[in-house]
Design an enzyme around this catalytic site. Structure first.
Site, PDB file in Angstrom:
ATOM      1  N   PHE A 109       0.861  -1.187   0.000  1.00 20.13           N
ATOM      2  CA  PHE A 109       0.000   0.000   0.000  1.00 20.13           C
ATOM      3  C   PHE A 109       0.894   1.232   0.000  1.00 20.13           C
ATOM      4  CE2 PHE A 109      -4.651   0.525   1.296  1.00 20.13           C
ATOM      5  CZ  PHE A 109      -5.098  -0.438   0.420  1.00 20.13           C
ATOM      6  N   GLN A 142      -7.774  14.418   3.629  1.00 19.50           N
ATOM      7  CA  GLN A 142      -7.126  13.535   2.651  1.00 19.50           C
ATOM      8  C   GLN A 142      -7.946  13.430   1.359  1.00 19.50           C
ATOM      9  OE1 GLN A 142      -6.506   8.980   3.178  1.00 19.50           O
ATOM     10  NE2 GLN A 142      -4.507   9.966   3.185  1.00 19.50           N
ATOM     11  N   HIS A 195      -8.093  11.119  -1.969  1.00 20.94           N
ATOM     12  CA  HIS A 195      -7.600   9.849  -2.512  1.00 20.94           C
ATOM     13  C   HIS A 195      -7.307  10.063  -3.986  1.00 20.94           C
ATOM     14  CE1 HIS A 195      -7.252   5.656  -3.579  1.00 20.94           C
ATOM     15  NE2 HIS A 195      -7.378   5.314  -2.316  1.00 20.94           N
ATOM     16  N   LEU A 218     -14.705   5.142  -5.041  1.00 27.03           N
ATOM     17  CA  LEU A 218     -13.297   4.850  -4.798  1.00 27.03           C
ATOM     18  C   LEU A 218     -12.793   3.678  -5.646  1.00 27.03           C
ATOM     19  CD1 LEU A 218     -10.785   5.322  -2.923  1.00 27.03           C
ATOM     20  CD2 LEU A 218     -11.658   3.414  -1.587  1.00 27.03           C
ATOM     21  N   GLU A 258      -6.599   1.786  -3.337  1.00 30.47           N
ATOM     22  CA  GLU A 258      -5.149   1.810  -3.500  1.00 30.47           C
ATOM     23  C   GLU A 258      -4.635   0.386  -3.770  1.00 30.47           C
ATOM     24  OE1 GLU A 258      -3.267   4.836  -1.105  1.00 30.47           O
ATOM     25  OE2 GLU A 258      -2.132   3.224  -0.166  1.00 30.47           O
ATOM     26  N   ARG A 296      -0.656   9.154  -0.316  1.00 23.88           N
ATOM     27  CA  ARG A 296      -1.800   9.675  -1.067  1.00 23.88           C
ATOM     28  C   ARG A 296      -1.701  11.162  -1.385  1.00 23.88           C
ATOM     29  NH1 ARG A 296      -6.481   6.178   2.022  1.00 23.88           N
ATOM     30  NH2 ARG A 296      -5.874   4.260   0.974  1.00 23.88           N
ATOM     31  N   HIS A 331     -11.472  11.939   0.708  1.00 22.69           N
ATOM     32  CA  HIS A 331     -11.598  10.541   1.114  1.00 22.69           C
ATOM     33  C   HIS A 331     -11.643  10.357   2.623  1.00 22.69           C
ATOM     34  CE1 HIS A 331     -11.240   6.251   0.828  1.00 22.69           C
ATOM     35  NE2 HIS A 331     -10.081   6.211   1.439  1.00 22.69           N
ATOM     36  N   ARG A 348      -2.870  10.395   6.352  1.00 20.46           N
ATOM     37  CA  ARG A 348      -3.068   9.020   6.790  1.00 20.46           C
ATOM     38  C   ARG A 348      -2.557   8.047   5.746  1.00 20.46           C
ATOM     39  NH1 ARG A 348      -7.145   4.892   5.840  1.00 20.46           N
ATOM     40  NH2 ARG A 348      -8.322   6.239   4.471  1.00 20.46           N
TER      41      ARG A 348
HETATM   42  C1  LIG Z   1     -14.956   4.048   0.112  1.00 22.68           C
HETATM   43  C2  LIG Z   1     -14.027   3.946   1.276  1.00 22.68           C
HETATM   44  C3  LIG Z   1     -13.043   2.950   1.305  1.00 22.68           C
HETATM   45  C4  LIG Z   1     -12.165   2.856   2.381  1.00 22.68           C
HETATM   46  N1  LIG Z   1     -11.211   1.882   2.381  1.00 22.68           N
HETATM   47  C5  LIG Z   1     -10.383   1.754   3.447  1.00 22.68           C
HETATM   48  C6  LIG Z   1      -9.433   0.699   3.506  1.00 22.68           C
HETATM   49  O1  LIG Z   1      -9.349  -0.131   2.627  1.00 22.68           O
HETATM   50  N2  LIG Z   1      -8.620   0.638   4.582  1.00 22.68           N
HETATM   51  C7  LIG Z   1      -8.692   1.523   5.610  1.00 22.68           C
HETATM   52  O2  LIG Z   1      -7.936   1.400   6.576  1.00 22.68           O
HETATM   53  N3  LIG Z   1      -9.612   2.532   5.577  1.00 22.68           N
HETATM   54  C8  LIG Z   1     -10.454   2.652   4.535  1.00 22.68           C
HETATM   55  N4  LIG Z   1     -11.384   3.671   4.516  1.00 22.68           N
HETATM   56  C9  LIG Z   1     -11.550   4.502   5.713  1.00 22.68           C
HETATM   57  C10 LIG Z   1     -12.306   3.712   6.787  1.00 22.68           C
HETATM   58  O3  LIG Z   1     -13.172   2.809   6.182  1.00 22.68           O
HETATM   59  C11 LIG Z   1     -13.124   4.610   7.705  1.00 22.68           C
HETATM   60  O4  LIG Z   1     -12.319   5.635   8.217  1.00 22.68           O
HETATM   61  C12 LIG Z   1     -13.686   3.822   8.880  1.00 22.68           C
HETATM   62  O5  LIG Z   1     -14.314   2.642   8.450  1.00 22.68           O
HETATM   63  C13 LIG Z   1     -14.654   4.660   9.672  1.00 22.68           C
HETATM   64  O6  LIG Z   1     -15.242   3.847  10.658  1.00 22.68           O
HETATM   65  P1  LIG Z   1     -16.109   4.478  11.811  1.00 22.68           P
HETATM   66  O7  LIG Z   1     -16.569   3.352  12.658  1.00 22.68           O
HETATM   67  O8  LIG Z   1     -15.376   5.586  12.440  1.00 22.68           O
HETATM   68  O9  LIG Z   1     -17.356   5.139  11.045  1.00 22.68           O
HETATM   69  P2  LIG Z   1     -18.511   4.495  10.144  1.00 22.68           P
HETATM   70  O10 LIG Z   1     -18.227   3.111   9.755  1.00 22.68           O
HETATM   71  O11 LIG Z   1     -18.821   5.482   9.093  1.00 22.68           O
HETATM   72  O12 LIG Z   1     -19.721   4.444  11.154  1.00 22.68           O
HETATM   73  C14 LIG Z   1     -20.367   5.618  11.590  1.00 22.68           C
HETATM   74  C15 LIG Z   1     -21.600   5.227  12.362  1.00 22.68           C
HETATM   75  O13 LIG Z   1     -22.138   6.398  12.964  1.00 22.68           O
HETATM   76  C16 LIG Z   1     -23.516   6.421  12.816  1.00 22.68           C
HETATM   77  N5  LIG Z   1     -23.928   7.834  12.850  1.00 22.68           N
HETATM   78  C17 LIG Z   1     -23.442   8.871  12.133  1.00 22.68           C
HETATM   79  N6  LIG Z   1     -24.081  10.004  12.469  1.00 22.68           N
HETATM   80  C18 LIG Z   1     -24.971   9.683  13.425  1.00 22.68           C
HETATM   81  C19 LIG Z   1     -25.939  10.410  14.168  1.00 22.68           C
HETATM   82  N7  LIG Z   1     -26.138  11.725  14.012  1.00 22.68           N
HETATM   83  N8  LIG Z   1     -26.706   9.739  15.063  1.00 22.68           N
HETATM   84  C20 LIG Z   1     -26.562   8.388  15.237  1.00 22.68           C
HETATM   85  N9  LIG Z   1     -25.668   7.665  14.555  1.00 22.68           N
HETATM   86  C21 LIG Z   1     -24.883   8.304  13.670  1.00 22.68           C
HETATM   87  C22 LIG Z   1     -23.805   5.710  11.525  1.00 22.68           C
HETATM   88  O14 LIG Z   1     -25.099   5.150  11.556  1.00 22.68           O
HETATM   89  C23 LIG Z   1     -22.715   4.620  11.529  1.00 22.68           C
HETATM   90  O15 LIG Z   1     -23.193   3.474  12.171  1.00 22.68           O
HETATM   91  C24 LIG Z   1     -12.264   3.774   3.450  1.00 22.68           C
HETATM   92  C25 LIG Z   1     -13.256   4.759   3.433  1.00 22.68           C
HETATM   93  C26 LIG Z   1     -14.104   4.860   2.345  1.00 22.68           C
HETATM   94  C27 LIG Z   1     -15.116   5.970   2.349  1.00 22.68           C
END
Ligand SMILES: Cc1cc2nc3c(=O)[nH]c(=O)nc-3n(C[C@H](O)[C@H](O)[C@H](O)COP(=O)(O)OP(=O)(O)OC[C@H]3O[C@@H](n4cnc5c(N)ncnc54)[C@H](O)[C@@H]3O)c2cc1C
Length: 557
Positions: free
Chosen positions: A113, A226, A228, A238, A241, A272, A337, A372
């Site tokens: 990566f 960031q 991407h 997306l 990578e 990135r 991203h 990141r």
């Molecule tokens: C397309 C894409 C691909 C990616 N690929 C990678 C990868 O391969 N490797 C890597 O390390 N990272 C990757 N990332 C980054 C990584 O996936 C995210 O940073 C990470 O998964 C975020 O997890 P989280 O639990 O913080 O948030 P999320 O998984 O987004 O969860 C947020 C939660 O909060 C809840 N929520 C939001 N607002 C409210 C509200 N007002 N009230 C109640 N609930 C709420 C939602 O319902 C959800 O359940 C990627 C990101 C994207 C967008």
């Protein structure tokens, strides 16, 4: 009024991991989530999760790569902790049932990566996030706790210097609800929709970050956004990578492998920020394709490898761009991203507000600093989700009972009623679109004082318009017009914090690249930006970066 000891807001990987830790600590836990947990953006993660496993790789190299990737703004104590936890975290997720891809000898397969000195990214084809989320969801499902699904957090109640609970709206009925809690963990994920061109899902509106900010939480390093390098041209979906990790290469309209100019050693696998700037430079200097994009070529990898390792990428390219990556190059452009910044926390997920914790993309520990590395974010959700859940549970076990009152609903109700009582007013969609245009156009990959100042002016004008926002839909159940109005309000606050921080930071570091200050300035700027809400807008202060072993060097790839 409902009561729980620990309330976790968000059910992505960070929220679920926090919930598991708090339940295992014996607390009464509730998870509040606006989406079904499996619809969280974590499920969209494609490329993989980093961990230095196996004899050839080392935790120290992972630490060094992350420090360097952060452009020396990441806190080295936090990064050391994070990288040491990586191996055990991935093994735990495997024991929970994650089906990772395998090498021929049966060991965990790893792909190279960007910015990593070793192929360290463990993956489940190009659906790593979904595989992790599914396993964790099933594991958490064996425990006893309460879920409030399709509930939207609206307010964190802080009284007597500590958290007392939350106010939320049940989208299915439109009812306002209160939950008294001794501690609250914000795990509400990304805020990418502040931008128009983003890989983030529509739900990634930064709600929890903005609501914590209004409750007195400090936001850290928000100017570091960031981009991407490879998002599909029109849809901004997306292209992982992992596609370059598998051997994909970027080419300009002259057929040149242009990354040789910008990162002679690692080419397409530079970090990135470096690759995104290279693409924009190629386009600005006239070597892009008409309309402004470059090509990502996978054809030389052969059908078998492309279709087995990058199945989802094939699917997206065929469905959303009408091209077949087995035989044709993929048209790509950088898109927002990830937010390196977020609610400032310690390694244990503690914020500056007693009883308030944060983890995942909504938080900033900070391990990513100014940039990141791919694969570090999935890992962050699990490592620091567990930390925040554990700390929130410990605090709840000794905290006094919360002082939440029925009257804590009142200001929220008054605000919501006012939105729909107007006979005339602003359409939230129009404000959202204008905000996104400002952020895309003026607070993007390359920044300058002139553009940022104009952006701030436009954002402040939008905030004034927002005061007159109107909700036309009168439905109680699933009033998406109301959701939209609330989300735009959150994003405007965050857009302002990003821009104010970017204006103040007169240097270029990681993803923050100022054309008027092209050099990194360690003497003045080796420090974190802290933003707190005030009547006059975001109030900035600065805090020191934690050092352990790595002195800042020029960052070349
Ligand atoms: C397309 C894409 C691909 C990616 N690929 C990678 C990868 O391969 N490797 C890597 O390390 N990272 C990757 N990332 C980054 C990584 O996936 C995210 O940073 C990470 O998964 C975020 O997890 P989280 O639990 O913080 O948030 P999320 O998984 O987004 O969860 C947020 C939660 O909060 C809840 N929520 C939001 N607002 C409210 C509200 N007002 N009230 C109640 N609930 C709420 C939602 O319902 C959800 O359940 C990627 C990101 C994207 C967008």
């Amino acid at each position: 009024m409902r009561r729980h000891e620990v309330v976790i807001v968000g059910a992505g990987l960070a929220g679920q991991r926090a919930a598991l830790a708090a339940v295992e600590a014996g607390r009464d836990v509730a998870v509040v989530t606006k989406l079904h947990p499996m619809r969280s953006h974590s499920g969209a993660a494609q490329g993989g999760i980093n961990a230095a496993v196996g004899a050839e790789d080392s935790v120290d190299t992972h630490i060094y790569d992350t420090v360097k990737g952060s452009d020396y703004l990441g806190d080295q104590d936090a990064i050391e902790f994070f990288c040491r936890e990586a191996g055990p975290t991935v093994v735990e997720m495997e024991h929970f049932g994650t089906i990772f891809s395998r090498a021929d000898d049966g060991s965990l397969a790893r792909r190279p990566f960007g910015g990593a000195g070793f192929p360290r990214t463990i993956y489940a084809a190009d659906r790593t996030g979904l595989a992790l989320l599914q396993a964790l969801y099933e594991r958490l499902g064996t425990e006893s706790f309460t879920t409030y699904e399709e509930w939207d957090l609206l307010r964190i109640v802080v009284r007597e210097g500590r958290v007392q609970g939350i106010v939320a709206i049940d989208r299915t009925t439109g009812a306002l609800e209160e939950i008294a809690a001794r501690s609250v963990v914000i795990a509400t994920g990304p805020a990418g929709r502040v931008y128009g061109r983003t890989t983030n899902a529509h739900s990634c509106t930064g709600d929890g970050i903005a609501i914590a900010y209004r409750a007195g939480a400090e936001l850290k390093d928000m100017e570091f956004v960031q981009f991407h390098p490879t998002a599909l041209l029109e849809s901004s979906i997306l292209i992982t990578e992992g596609a370059r990790g598998e051997g994909g290469i970027l080419k300009n309209a002259q057929g040149e492998r242009f990354m040789a100019r910008y990162a002679p050693h690692v080419l397409d696998l530079a970090s990135r920020d470096v690759v995104s700037r290279a693409i924009i430079t190629e386009i600005q200097e006239g070597r892009g394709f008409p309309g402004g994009y470059v090509h990502l070529e996978l054809m030389h990898l052969g059908r078998e490898r492309i279709e087995s390792r990058l199945e989802e990428i094939c699917d997206f390219s065929r469905k959303f761009a009408g091209i077949d990556p087995v035989t044709q190059p993929i048209p790509v452009m950088p898109a927002q991203h990830y937010m390196m910044g977020g609610i400032g926390t310690t390694i244990r997920g503690e914020t500056n507000v007693r009883g308030l914790y944060a983890a995942g993309e909504a938080a900033c520990v900070s391990i990513h600093g100014a940039n990141r590395l791919g694969g570090n974010s999935l890992l962050e959700t699990l490592v620091f989700g567990k930390q925040a859940g554990t700390a929130a549970a410990e605090y709840a076990a000794r905290a006094a009972p919360p002082l939440l009152h029925e009257s804590d609903l009142a200001p929220v109700r008054t605000r919501l009623d006012a939105l729909s009582a107007k006979s005339q007013g602003e359409d939230p969609q129009a404000i959202r679109t204008a905000m996104q245009a400002t952020m895309d156009g003026r607070v993007g990959i390359f920044r300058s004082f002139a553009e940022l100042a104009k952006a701030l002016e436009e954002l402040r004008a939008l905030k004034t318009r927002y005061e007159n926002v109107r909700v036309v839909d009168t439905a109680s159940a699933f009033n998406l017009n109301l959701t939209d109005a609330l989300e735009v309000g959150h994003m405007l606050d965050l857009a302002e914090v990003i821009t104010v921080g970017a204006i103040a930071r007169t240097e270029s570091r990681g993803a923050h690249s100022r054309t008027d200050y092209p050099k990194r300035d360690d003497a003045q700027w080796m420090r974190h930006t802290i933003a707190s809400q005030s009547r006059e807008g975001p109030k900035l202060s600065y805090s020191a970066v934690a050092y352990t072993r790595w002195d800042p060097k020029e960052r070349v790839y």
